[in-house]
Write a protein that holds these residues in place. Sequence first.
Motif, PDB file in Angstrom:
ATOM      1  N   GLU A  16      24.682 116.410  32.993  1.00  0.00           N
ATOM      2  CA  GLU A  16      24.199 117.334  34.006  1.00  0.00           C
ATOM      3  C   GLU A  16      24.886 118.694  33.895  1.00  0.00           C
ATOM      4  OE1 GLU A  16      22.620 114.277  37.459  1.00  0.00           O
ATOM      5  OE2 GLU A  16      24.549 115.261  37.758  1.00  0.00           O
ATOM      6  N   SER A  17      24.477 119.616  34.783  1.00  0.00           N
ATOM      7  CA  SER A  17      24.946 121.007  34.708  1.00  0.00           C
ATOM      8  C   SER A  17      25.476 121.479  36.053  1.00  0.00           C
ATOM      9  CB  SER A  17      23.796 121.925  34.288  1.00  0.00           C
ATOM     10  OG  SER A  17      23.278 121.569  33.023  1.00  0.00           O
ATOM     11  N   LEU A  18      26.308 122.506  35.989  1.00  0.00           N
ATOM     12  CA  LEU A  18      26.776 123.222  37.172  1.00  0.00           C
ATOM     13  C   LEU A  18      26.863 124.700  36.824  1.00  0.00           C
ATOM     14  CD1 LEU A  18      29.758 120.948  38.345  1.00  0.00           C
ATOM     15  CD2 LEU A  18      27.630 121.315  39.599  1.00  0.00           C
ATOM     16  N   LYS A  19      26.824 125.537  37.854  1.00  0.00           N
ATOM     17  CA  LYS A  19      27.049 126.966  37.650  1.00  0.00           C
ATOM     18  C   LYS A  19      28.203 127.381  38.538  1.00  0.00           C
ATOM     19  CE  LYS A  19      24.707 131.425  37.213  1.00  0.00           C
ATOM     20  NZ  LYS A  19      23.405 132.137  37.287  1.00  0.00           N
ATOM     21  N   GLN A  82      28.209 129.020  33.373  1.00  0.00           N
ATOM     22  CA  GLN A  82      27.194 127.977  33.343  1.00  0.00           C
ATOM     23  C   GLN A  82      27.728 126.850  32.460  1.00  0.00           C
ATOM     24  OE1 GLN A  82      24.057 127.817  34.883  1.00  0.00           O
ATOM     25  NE2 GLN A  82      23.939 125.740  34.068  1.00  0.00           N
ATOM     26  N   VAL A  83      27.842 125.669  33.026  1.00  0.00           N
ATOM     27  CA  VAL A  83      28.380 124.533  32.277  1.00  0.00           C
ATOM     28  C   VAL A  83      27.291 123.486  32.147  1.00  0.00           C
ATOM     29  CG1 VAL A  83      30.772 125.001  32.887  1.00  0.00           C
ATOM     30  CG2 VAL A  83      29.435 123.567  34.381  1.00  0.00           C
ATOM     31  N   ASP A  84      26.845 123.271  30.927  1.00  0.00           N
ATOM     32  CA  ASP A  84      25.756 122.336  30.632  1.00  0.00           C
ATOM     33  C   ASP A  84      26.263 121.151  29.823  1.00  0.00           C
ATOM     34  OD1 ASP A  84      23.686 125.221  30.000  1.00  0.00           O
ATOM     35  OD2 ASP A  84      23.826 124.044  31.845  1.00  0.00           O
ATOM     36  N   SER A  85      25.432 120.108  29.770  1.00  0.00           N
ATOM     37  CA  SER A  85      25.753 118.916  28.983  1.00  0.00           C
ATOM     38  C   SER A  85      27.183 118.445  29.266  1.00  0.00           C
ATOM     39  CB  SER A  85      25.589 119.210  27.488  1.00  0.00           C
ATOM     40  OG  SER A  85      24.283 119.660  27.209  1.00  0.00           O
ATOM     41  N   LEU A  86      27.493 118.317  30.530  1.00  0.00           N
ATOM     42  CA  LEU A  86      28.857 117.984  30.914  1.00  0.00           C
ATOM     43  C   LEU A  86      29.258 116.592  30.437  1.00  0.00           C
ATOM     44  CD1 LEU A  86      28.915 119.619  34.420  1.00  0.00           C
ATOM     45  CD2 LEU A  86      30.579 120.045  32.609  1.00  0.00           C
TER      46      LEU A  86
END
Length: 125
Positions: A16-19, A82-86
């Motif tokens: 999942e992702s977070l900003k 932006q943090v993706d593919s956590l």
Amino acid sequence: QVQLVESGGGSVQPGESLKLSCAASGFTLDWYSIGWFRQAPGKEREGISCISFSDGVTYYVNDVKGRFTTSRDKALNTVFLQVDSLKPEDTAVYYCAAQTYGCAGWRETTEYDFWGQGTQVSVSS
């Protein structure tokens, strides 16, 4: 009062992702480069990204390259991560920090003048 405030952290599942946001007050980011750091439990704080004030050039550590993206909005006086593919190993408290140079020595905590309080990112299934 000079202040950096991070927000946007949370608990998510792998993939999942977070900003994350880093909002500055009391000074303008036009003259400061912003570094992003993270600190996992029992580990040292590590620099993961930096965006240069002069030209917006971004730098990333290999572990996050291609998954994390740093950007800025001058009108909002805010920098984003932006943090993706956590992954579970991304679990840490994430901090932003300001320096007056163009990301010189950006991975070293001693190169920064101001720090935010951090925002927690937890990744688990």
